[in-house]
Design a protein around this motif. Structure first.
Motif, short mmCIF file in Angstrom:
data_model
loop_
_atom_site.label_atom_id
_atom_site.label_comp_id
_atom_site.label_asym_id
_atom_site.label_seq_id
_atom_site.Cartn_x
_atom_site.Cartn_y
_atom_site.Cartn_z
N LEU A 146 0.83 -1.20 0.00
CA LEU A 146 0.00 0.00 0.00
C LEU A 146 0.87 1.26 0.00
O LEU A 146 0.63 2.20 -0.76
N GLU A 147 1.91 1.26 0.83
CA GLU A 147 2.85 2.40 0.85
C GLU A 147 3.46 2.61 -0.53
O GLU A 147 3.58 3.73 -1.00
N LEU A 148 3.86 1.50 -1.16
CA LEU A 148 4.50 1.60 -2.47
C LEU A 148 3.50 2.13 -3.51
O LEU A 148 3.83 2.98 -4.33
N MET A 149 2.27 1.64 -3.46
CA MET A 149 1.27 2.05 -4.44
C MET A 149 0.87 3.51 -4.26
O MET A 149 0.38 4.14 -5.19
N GLN A 150 1.07 4.03 -3.06
CA GLN A 150 0.77 5.45 -2.84
C GLN A 150 2.01 6.31 -3.00
O GLN A 150 2.00 7.50 -2.72
N GLY A 151 3.11 5.69 -3.45
CA GLY A 151 4.37 6.42 -3.54
C GLY A 151 4.67 6.91 -4.94
O GLY A 151 3.78 7.26 -5.71
N ALA A 208 5.90 -2.41 -7.10
CA ALA A 208 4.85 -3.19 -6.45
C ALA A 208 4.12 -4.06 -7.47
O ALA A 208 3.89 -5.27 -7.25
N GLN A 209 3.74 -3.46 -8.61
CA GLN A 209 2.99 -4.21 -9.61
C GLN A 209 3.84 -5.37 -10.17
O GLN A 209 3.35 -6.49 -10.32
N ASP A 210 5.11 -5.09 -10.45
CA ASP A 210 6.00 -6.14 -10.97
C ASP A 210 6.06 -7.31 -10.00
O ASP A 210 6.06 -8.47 -10.40
N SER A 211 6.15 -6.98 -8.74
CA SER A 211 6.29 -8.01 -7.75
C SER A 211 5.01 -8.85 -7.65
O SER A 211 5.07 -10.08 -7.58
N VAL A 212 3.86 -8.18 -7.67
CA VAL A 212 2.59 -8.92 -7.65
C VAL A 212 2.51 -9.81 -8.88
O VAL A 212 2.07 -10.97 -8.80
N ASN A 213 2.95 -9.32 -10.03
CA ASN A 213 2.94 -10.14 -11.24
C ASN A 213 3.77 -11.40 -11.06
O ASN A 213 3.39 -12.48 -11.52
N ARG A 214 4.90 -11.28 -10.39
CA ARG A 214 5.77 -12.44 -10.23
C ARG A 214 5.26 -13.44 -9.19
O ARG A 214 5.47 -14.64 -9.31
N LEU A 240 -8.63 -12.06 -2.41
CA LEU A 240 -7.64 -11.17 -3.04
C LEU A 240 -8.27 -10.07 -3.89
O LEU A 240 -7.77 -8.94 -3.91
N VAL A 241 -9.33 -10.42 -4.61
CA VAL A 241 -9.86 -9.47 -5.59
C VAL A 241 -10.19 -8.11 -4.97
O VAL A 241 -9.69 -7.09 -5.44
N PRO A 242 -11.00 -8.08 -3.90
CA PRO A 242 -11.28 -6.75 -3.31
C PRO A 242 -10.04 -6.11 -2.68
O PRO A 242 -9.91 -4.88 -2.68
N GLN A 243 -9.14 -6.93 -2.16
CA GLN A 243 -7.92 -6.36 -1.57
C GLN A 243 -7.05 -5.71 -2.65
O GLN A 243 -6.46 -4.64 -2.43
N ALA A 244 -6.98 -6.35 -3.81
CA ALA A 244 -6.20 -5.79 -4.92
C ALA A 244 -6.78 -4.44 -5.33
O ALA A 244 -6.04 -3.51 -5.69
N GLU A 245 -8.11 -4.33 -5.25
CA GLU A 245 -8.74 -3.04 -5.59
C GLU A 245 -8.31 -1.96 -4.62
O GLU A 245 -8.01 -0.84 -5.02
N VAL A 246 -8.28 -2.28 -3.33
CA VAL A 246 -7.84 -1.30 -2.33
C VAL A 246 -6.40 -0.88 -2.62
O VAL A 246 -6.06 0.31 -2.56
N LEU A 247 -5.58 -1.86 -2.97
CA LEU A 247 -4.17 -1.55 -3.25
C LEU A 247 -4.02 -0.76 -4.54
O LEU A 247 -3.12 0.05 -4.69
N GLY A 248 -4.90 -1.05 -5.51
CA GLY A 248 -4.74 -0.46 -6.83
C GLY A 248 -3.78 -1.25 -7.71
O GLY A 248 -3.22 -0.71 -8.66
N VAL A 249 -3.57 -2.52 -7.36
CA VAL A 249 -2.74 -3.35 -8.24
C VAL A 249 -3.65 -4.22 -9.10
O VAL A 249 -4.80 -4.47 -8.76
N THR A 250 -3.11 -4.65 -10.24
CA THR A 250 -3.84 -5.53 -11.14
C THR A 250 -3.36 -6.95 -10.93
O THR A 250 -2.16 -7.20 -10.93
N LEU A 251 -4.31 -7.88 -10.73
CA LEU A 251 -3.91 -9.28 -10.63
C LEU A 251 -3.64 -9.78 -12.05
O LEU A 251 -4.46 -9.55 -12.95
N PRO A 252 -2.52 -10.45 -12.26
CA PRO A 252 -2.07 -10.74 -13.63
C PRO A 252 -2.79 -11.92 -14.27
O PRO A 252 -2.15 -12.87 -14.70
#
Lengths: 327, 284, 101
Positions: free
Chosen positions: A183-188, A196-202, A245-257
């Motif tokens: 969350l900190e990274l996504m707001q940074g 953050a997104q790259d890491s979630v993708n991996r 995960l789906v709603p949590q990803a929305e809060v984070l603003g990351v895309t699940l790959p």
């Protein structure tokens, strides 16, 4: 030794039958099996395998994160990460203790691990090239682990269930701290968001693989469920996890790959892409990014620590001799 | 529902905890601002703790036994806690945060004594360094708990209890390594030898500590030495060890309090600071 | 008979750990650990089982020093209390409704 060991084979068989009847009755009532109870040899073996693999996973699982303790970008994060990795060592020890009640020593389990004869969760053979991986591991890997572990608190084998209760209580902070890192990274800054997104993708797919093969290809699952060790099937747990995960990803603003990830109203479940089990099997077979490195580090620590362990044992021996001499 | 009805295998819930204050001394004087001298002093103590914590962090996954991974981790966590409290206070003089001080100062701006930046070496070296550090810090914080500076006094009062345990941990291991096998005894003696050159610097007074001690803010380092030495002698007597003498009794010049360091600090800082410095202004 | 898990062959023996969570409570078994001797066992127990303020006191006991009831005689060993319901207050129903009994 127990009295049973010296009884005649006939009496032995009789007490076996009595034991089996009690075992079956306890399982049927969803009660607990305790260490000295009679249990089928296959039950004992299954548990030793599962609990020791679980313990090894905690111990090997320390490595991908310890990689960032010295480089954590703030002192608060450094402290949190250190506490988390330390917890994992503790969880490994709780589990080794539980396995030990089934008649296998920790030294033997450790030998199996460092000689490459034991398995641990494949996920820890992936590497952690960026700080965001500390977030993704907490959110996705610990998240998946918690999904798997909460039902294990009710596992039929008492010591295993009790260890899991302790572990689950402590792990509740692990997933949250991972989520917070992301969350900190996504707001940074844009670079932080990309990290953050790259890491979630991996980590997304390997995390889904943690639940094991699909139900129709999971040979041991049925027996484990009949014994009340396992409570839900691999696919059930995987669905439940994705649903969280789906709603949590929305809060984070990351895309699940997964481009095919969508809620299916009719099935009341998520549709998702086919998991690439070839990769899973490759990593499982020892051809992941860090299999060799993980085992090398564990082996080195164990071997380089031998003189310390011997020194402490020798000191204890001398001390007890001294006490005897005085007495 | 009575207690007896609770499912013993029950649901797992997050425990309700009263969370303790994260930074010791933060409540001592609301938003206390350190004087320039007190800030410099807090920086020395904070840097000692942080550099040592960084070194202990490297042991995790590499300790001689899993139980020891946890023990060294606990000590490291205590030290990070001390460092954060001290750096937080040090930064109050110039409006800098603990992280600005930890991540954005170059080597010559670090004020830790040389002992703390000496590498881990083998387990015996680490234990020798831990013994010296914890015996020294115990005497220091015991005395500093009476400081006229309420923030420093509060930090010291919290830290001394934790350092008391660190003292016990290193003592237990010195006894076992010195009294264990031939190999462990040889390594323990070697560990003491490589550590001892850095003892002197810990007890060196200078203008800053003299000024601060006159006001009762700081403890004059030289005054801690007798208690430190008798504590060392007590452990060594039980372990049948001796303080190095003769050819092996080097004394390093020291200079950490002025920002002059051995070759080990640079790489340690480079590793610790690398990520933070790649992202100036970022929050984590 | 010692507690389950004691091997008698390990270089660092097994210890059973009991923690008193708070004043006024008994020490309760929480698990086991390995340590070379009693001094280290109690310290390892502190680090392993009380990282989150779970205890105010710890006991460690060598696993091979614990004597347990023989599980093979389990049925017989614990048979006696069955059928002696008069040991329990709920057995006495005639006094229902009478205060302070």
């Amino acid at each position: 030794m127990t009295a049973a060991a010296v009884l005649s084979p006939v009496a032995d068989q009789a007490s076996d039958e009595e034991g089996r009847a009690l075992f079956d009755e306890l399982i049927a009532k969803d009660s607990r099996i305790e260490p000295r109870d009679w249990m089928p040899e296959a039950y004992r073996k299954t548990l030793i395998r599962q609990i020791s693999q679980h313990a090894h996973s905690e111990i090997i699982g320390m490595q991908p994160e310890s990689n960032w303790i010295t480089r954590a970008p703030s002192l608060k994060r450094k402290a949190i990460l250190m506490a988390k990795v330390q917890d994992e060592a503790g969880h490994g020890l709780y589990l080794y203790s539980a396995a030990q009640t089934l008649g296998i020593g920790r030294d033997e389990m450790m030998d199996q691990l460092i000689e490459g004869r034991a398995r641990y969760s494949s996920i820890f053979n992936y590497t952690t090239p960026t700080w965001a991986d500390m977030g993704a591991i907490g959110w996705l890997v610990d998240g998946a682990a918690i999904c798997n572990q909460v039902p294990l608190c009710r596992a039929s084998y008492g010591p295993y269930g009790r260890a899991m209760v302790r572990i689950c209580k402590e792990e509740s902070f692990h997933q949250r701290q991972g989520f917070e890192i992301l969350l900190e990274l996504m707001q940074g800054t844009p670079e932080q968001r990309q990290m953050a997104q790259d890491s979630v993708n991996r980590w997304y797919w390997p995390a889904l693989q943690m639940f094991g093969p699909p139900d129709d290809q999971s040979p041991n699952s049925a027996q484990s469920m009949a014994w009340n060790i396992k409570r839900f099937s691999n696919d059930e747990l995987r669905q439940r996890f994705v649903g969280m995960l789906v709603p949590q990803a929305e809060v984070l603003g990351v895309t699940l790959p997964d481009p095919n990830l969508a809620w299916n109203e009719e099935k009341q479940a998520y549709d998702m892409s086919e998991i690439d089990w070839t990769e899973f099997n490759e990593v499982l077979a020892g051809r992941g990014p860090a299999n060799a490195e993980r085992l090398r580090r564990r082996r080195e620590a164990h071997e380089e620590g031998a003189w310390v362990r011997e020194a402490a044992a020798e000191y204890a021996r001398k001390q007890s001799e001294r006490v005897k001499a005085v007495a | 529902m009575s207690g007896a009805d609770l499912d013993p295998h029950g649901e797992v819930s997050v425990d309700r905890l009263a969370l303790a204050e994260e930074l010791a001394g933060a409540g001592a004087g609301e938003g206390a601002v350190a004087s320039e001298d007190a800030a410099e002093y807090a920086l020395r103590l904070g840097d000692d703790a942080l550099v040592l914590a960084q070194q202990l962090g490297m042991w995790i996954t590499r300790a001689p036994e899993l139980e020891e991974d946890i023990a060294l981790g606990n000590i490291g966590l205590d030290l990070i806690g001390h460092a954060r409290s001290l750096l937080h206070y040090a930064g109050s003089a110039t409006g800098r945060s603990e992280d600005e001080l930890a991540y954005w100062r170059d080597e010559p701006e670090w004020r830790n004594a040389w002992l703390f930046e000496q590498p881990n070496g083998d387990f015996a070296c680490t234990i020798a360094r831990q013994l010296v550090a914890s015996l020294y810090l115990f005497e220091l914080y015991s005395a500093l708990a009476d400081s006229t500076d309420p923030t420093l006094a509060a930090i010291a009062a919290k830290s001394v209890k934790e350092v008391d345990y660190h003292r016990d941990h290193s003592t237990q291991w010195v006894l076992r390594l010195a009294g264990g096998t031939e190999e462990s005894r040889r390594r323990m003696i070697r560990g003491v030898e490589v550590t001892w050159p850095y003892v002197d610097e810990l007890f060196a007074d200078d203008e800053l500590t003299e000024r601060l001690a006159a006001d009762g803010v700081a403890v004059l380092p030289s005054t801690l030495r007798p208690a430190f030495e008798s504590a060392v002698d007590e452990v060594f007597a039980e372990a049948a060890l001796e303080r190095p003498t003769g050819r092996t009794a080097y004394t390093a010049s020291g200079g950490g309090r002025r920002g002059s360091h051995t070759e080990h600090l640079g790489p340690l800082l480079a590793e610790m600071q690398v990520l933070a410095r790649q992202h100036p202004g970022a929050s984590w | 008979m010692s507690t389950p898990g004691e091997m008698g062959t390990e270089p660092w023996p097994l210890w059973e750990v009991f923690v008193r969570a708070n004043r006024g409570l008994s020490h309760v078994h929480v698990g086991s650990l390995h340590a070379p001797d009693a001094d280290m066992a109690v310290r390892n127990a502190r680090d392993l089982y009380t990282r989150r303020n779970e205890g105010v006191s710890i006991w460690v006991v060598p696993a091979d020093a614990v004597t347990t009831s023989d599980p093979d005689a389990k049925g017989a060993f614990f048979e006696s209390p069955a059928g002696k319901n008069y040991r329990h207050a709920v057995y006495y129903t005639k006094s229902e409704g009478v205060k302070h009994l």
